[in-house]
Design a protein around this motif. Structure first.
Motif, PDB file in Angstrom:
ATOM      1  N   ARG A  18      28.754  92.268  53.195  1.00  0.00           N
ATOM      2  CA  ARG A  18      27.743  92.269  54.260  1.00  0.00           C
ATOM      3  C   ARG A  18      28.324  91.882  55.620  1.00  0.00           C
ATOM      4  N   PRO A  19      29.129  90.815  55.729  1.00  0.00           N
ATOM      5  CA  PRO A  19      29.718  90.495  57.042  1.00  0.00           C
ATOM      6  C   PRO A  19      30.586  91.632  57.592  1.00  0.00           C
ATOM      7  N   PHE A  20      31.305  92.304  56.700  1.00  0.00           N
ATOM      8  CA  PHE A  20      32.128  93.436  57.132  1.00  0.00           C
ATOM      9  C   PHE A  20      31.235  94.562  57.650  1.00  0.00           C
ATOM     10  N   ALA A  21      30.141  94.807  56.963  1.00  0.00           N
ATOM     11  CA  ALA A  21      29.194  95.841  57.397  1.00  0.00           C
ATOM     12  C   ALA A  21      28.591  95.476  58.755  1.00  0.00           C
ATOM     13  N   ASP A  30      21.261  98.416  60.109  1.00  0.00           N
ATOM     14  CA  ASP A  30      22.309  99.403  59.837  1.00  0.00           C
ATOM     15  C   ASP A  30      23.328  98.854  58.835  1.00  0.00           C
ATOM     16  N   ALA A  31      23.606  97.548  58.935  1.00  0.00           N
ATOM     17  CA  ALA A  31      24.538  96.921  57.995  1.00  0.00           C
ATOM     18  C   ALA A  31      23.968  96.962  56.583  1.00  0.00           C
ATOM     19  N   ASN A  32      22.675  96.692  56.454  1.00  0.00           N
ATOM     20  CA  ASN A  32      22.041  96.763  55.135  1.00  0.00           C
ATOM     21  C   ASN A  32      22.103  98.179  54.573  1.00  0.00           C
ATOM     22  N   ASP A  33      21.847  99.168  55.434  1.00  0.00           N
ATOM     23  CA  ASP A  33      21.928 100.571  54.999  1.00  0.00           C
ATOM     24  C   ASP A  33      23.339 100.926  54.552  1.00  0.00           C
ATOM     25  N   LEU A  34      24.319 100.485  55.340  1.00  0.00           N
ATOM     26  CA  LEU A  34      25.716 100.764  55.005  1.00  0.00           C
ATOM     27  C   LEU A  34      26.097 100.102  53.690  1.00  0.00           C
ATOM     28  N   LEU A  35      25.658  98.860  53.494  1.00  0.00           N
ATOM     29  CA  LEU A  35      25.942  98.155  52.253  1.00  0.00           C
ATOM     30  C   LEU A  35      25.305  98.887  51.070  1.00  0.00           C
ATOM     31  N   GLN A  36      24.072  99.312  51.247  1.00  0.00           N
ATOM     32  CA  GLN A  36      23.379 100.035  50.189  1.00  0.00           C
ATOM     33  C   GLN A  36      24.092 101.355  49.866  1.00  0.00           C
ATOM     34  N   THR A  61      37.127  99.913  51.190  1.00  0.00           N
ATOM     35  CA  THR A  61      37.550 101.269  51.562  1.00  0.00           C
ATOM     36  C   THR A  61      36.376 102.231  51.546  1.00  0.00           C
ATOM     37  N   ILE A  62      35.537 102.128  50.514  1.00  0.00           N
ATOM     38  CA  ILE A  62      34.339 102.976  50.446  1.00  0.00           C
ATOM     39  C   ILE A  62      33.449 102.717  51.654  1.00  0.00           C
ATOM     40  N   MET A  63      33.256 101.437  51.985  1.00  0.00           N
ATOM     41  CA  MET A  63      32.388 101.081  53.116  1.00  0.00           C
ATOM     42  C   MET A  63      32.950 101.611  54.432  1.00  0.00           C
TER      43      MET A  63
END
Length: 171
Positions: A18-21, A30-36, A61-63
């Motif tokens: 989450r912090p990386f997102a 947007d971070a939550n969406d990216l994490l999901q 890497t996926i993120m």
């Protein structure tokens, strides 16, 4: 690794994602969406994960790749995201106006570029621009029609290179 073990390990590692997102997106939603999206891709591609490798690095890497893909897609679409509460910007396009300053600069540059063309190319180009047909230009200038087409082509090519700064504008 079984599906249950995989899920358990991803659950432990996902807290650090989450912090990386947030650093990538600079926005909590947007971070939550990216994490999901990242976790969904990890689960759907679980068979591509190799046991014994660094799961955290694989997820990072996926993120990162998901973020880059989404960013490039957004840039390609050239979308405008209205973040105002009442969608003011989206609803105000009908009342927006341009001061036409850019237009006058472009017209001056175009006129200058056309005037700088050699007469051999400028004359047939301007005649064609004013609506004359190729055969009419050929008759009026007493040159073959192929020569007319060639000179107009060369004039366009020169103008295109001289006015390349306007290539990405839609006016």
């Amino acid at each position: 690794m079984t599906a249950l073990e995989f899920t358990y390990h991803i659950g432990k590692v996902s807290k650090s994602l989450r912090p990386f997102a947030l650093r990538l997106t600079k926005d909590a939603e947007d971070a939550n969406d990216l994490l999901q999206d990242t976790l969904l891709k990890a689960f759907t591609n679980r068979d591509k994960y190799t046991d014994g490798t660094n799961l955290k690095a694989w997820l990072y890497t996926i993120m990162k790749n998901t973020f880059i893909t989404n960013y490039q897609r957004m840039i390609r679409k050239n979308t405008f995201i209205d973040t105002t509460d009442n969608l003011h910007y989206i609803n105000s396009t009908e009342s927006s106006t341009d001061n036409l300053a850019y237009s006058s600069f472009a017209q001056e540059d175009i006129a200058r570029a056309v005037n700088n063309l050699d007469d051999t190319y400028r004359t047939p180009f301007m005649m064609h621009f004013r609506g004359f047909k190729y055969h009419e230009i050929a008759a009026k200038l007493d040159i073959p029609i192929g020569t007319v087409k060639n000179r107009i082509h060369i004039a366009r090519k020169e103008l295109k290179s001289k006015l390349h700064v306007y290539a990405h504008f839609n006016s």
